[in-house]
Design a protein around this motif. Structure first.
Motif, PDB file in Angstrom:
ATOM      1  N   MET A   1      -6.498  -3.176  -2.182  1.00  0.00           N
ATOM      2  CA  MET A   1      -5.552  -3.903  -1.684  1.00  0.00           C
ATOM      3  C   MET A   1      -5.185  -5.413  -2.257  1.00  0.00           C
ATOM      4  SD  MET A   1      -4.770  -2.633   2.201  1.00  0.00           S
ATOM      5  CE  MET A   1      -6.323  -2.374   2.698  1.00  0.00           C
TER       6      MET A   1
ATOM      7  N   GLY B   1       0.784  -1.242  -0.212  1.00  0.00           N
ATOM      8  CA  GLY B   1       0.026   0.239  -0.040  1.00  0.00           C
ATOM      9  C   GLY B   1       0.818   1.269  -0.001  1.00  0.00           C
TER      10      GLY B   1
ATOM     11  N   THR C   1       0.979  -1.340  -6.245  1.00  0.00           N
ATOM     12  CA  THR C   1       0.457  -0.474  -5.328  1.00  0.00           C
ATOM     13  C   THR C   1      -0.920   0.166  -5.694  1.00  0.00           C
ATOM     14  OG1 THR C   1       1.638   1.703  -5.499  1.00  0.00           O
ATOM     15  CG2 THR C   1       2.821  -0.113  -3.997  1.00  0.00           C
TER      16      THR C   1
END
Length: 348
Positions: A335, A32, A318
């Motif tokens: 995610m 992330g 990401t």
């Protein structure tokens, strides 16, 4: 690429008595950027470790209010420098007040949550702080200008930040002994600093541009003092990737849709700089199939001219930016999406 247990710029050869197991890499296939929606640090750490198990990060939760934002959270790490909150934002002050103490307390709660949830985690683990230029661009001096205009204030902030980062890395390592810490410097303000695009505090003018060599030198001085690998993140348009790489960044984090300078990306790859590539928006949208995201990245990699088999180890997928403005459901989906898309990059 150096292991996070070494200084990132250590080029020494492994001892000949070592066994033949591979040296652990600091990079996982997906991670992330930093911020998430919500206000519960335990829930946030549990979510990140669950969805991004190969390179989780310490979540930032700006929804908790002042002090949980990027500047306040980073100010909580500063050594011998205090800030306070004004109607215009964070300001440098002679001594700490309630606003800074609240920021420090929230960071302490985040560290407790990390220990509670991830004490037994083993592997690379990322923490994020504002970089020196974004910090100086966002903090107001007592006399009413941004600290970025004052070379002395910039220098003091950068030195204090370097000490604070080192202490933060040690604190994370104490709570999660198996973590190989990576530090991400968030530098969204650097393009505006370089282009003279920062507004004055009054909002009626623009601050003068800072020369690129000055920006690079000060960033390099801080990177050299961080005892673990450093990623520089900038999801703004015209992110100066060449400058970040030249300043010693071990990794570059950017929004794939914002980067037009493929030469800078290619140079970074050839230099062994890792890429953390933002491939999905940080706010709610309908996402494609993860395989389609992987195909998009593979096409981009072919355009760069590198062998397909290198892609899965050269990049980490990401979201494009932090996800504080996303819904909790979308943040979880994004995610999971980057984790699943990364699997399609691994050669069969």
């Amino acid at each position: 690429m150096a292991s996070p247990t070494d200084h990132p710029h250590d080029s020494s050869e492994p001892d000949s008595t070592d066994d033949l197991r591979p040296v652990p890499t600091p990079w996982g296939p997906a991670s992330g950027v930093g911020s998430l929606p919500g206000t519960d640090p335990v829930e946030a750490v549990r979510l990140v470790v669950g969805e991004l198990p190969d390179l989780p990060h310490l979540p930032e939760l700006p929804g908790r209010g002042a002090g949980a934002d990027l500047l306040g959270r980073t100010a909580a790490l500063l050594v011998d420098i205090a800030v306070d909150l004004t109607p215009a934002g964070w300001r440098l002050v002679p001594r700490a007040g309630n606003d800074l103490r609240r920021a420090q307390e929230m960071l302490d709660r985040d560290m407790d949550a990390l220990f509670d949830v991830a004490e037994r985690y083993v592997g690379p683990f990322k923490v994020q702080v504002a970089g020196p230029w974004t910090l100086a661009a966002g903090l107001e001096r007592t006399r009413g200008d941004r600290a970025v205009v004052d070379p002395g204030a910039r220098r003091d902030l950068a030195q204090s930040l370097a000490e604070g980062i080192a202490a933060h890395v040690a604190a994370v390592s104490a709570r999660v002994p198996g973590a190989r810490v990576v530090v991400q410097l968030d530098e969204p303000s650097v393009p505006a600093v370089l282009q003279g695009g920062l507004p004055t505090i009054s909002g009626f003018g623009k601050l003068s541009a800072v020369e690129s060599n000055v920006v690079e030198e000060q960033l390099a001085a801080l990177v050299a003092r961080v005892p673990v690998p450093v990623v520089v993140h900038c999801c703004a348009n015209r992110a100066p990737l060449d400058l970040f790489r030249a300043a010693g960044a071990d990794g570059l984090s950017f929004d794939l849709g914002m980067v037009q300078d493929l030469d800078a990306v290619g140079t970074a790859v050839e230099a062994g700089t890792h890429l953390l590539v933002g491939v999905v928006p940080g706010t709610d949208t309908t996402l494609p199939n993860p395989k389609a995201t992987a195909s998009r990245l593979q096409a981009w990699w072919r355009e760069l001219g590198f062998p397909a088999e290198q892609l899965s180890t050269a990049v980490t997928l990401t979201p494009a930016c932090g996800m504080a403005g996303a819904s909790p459901a979308y943040a979880r989906t994004a995610m999971r999406h980057v984790r699943e898309a990364a699997r399609y990059l691994v050669p069969e």
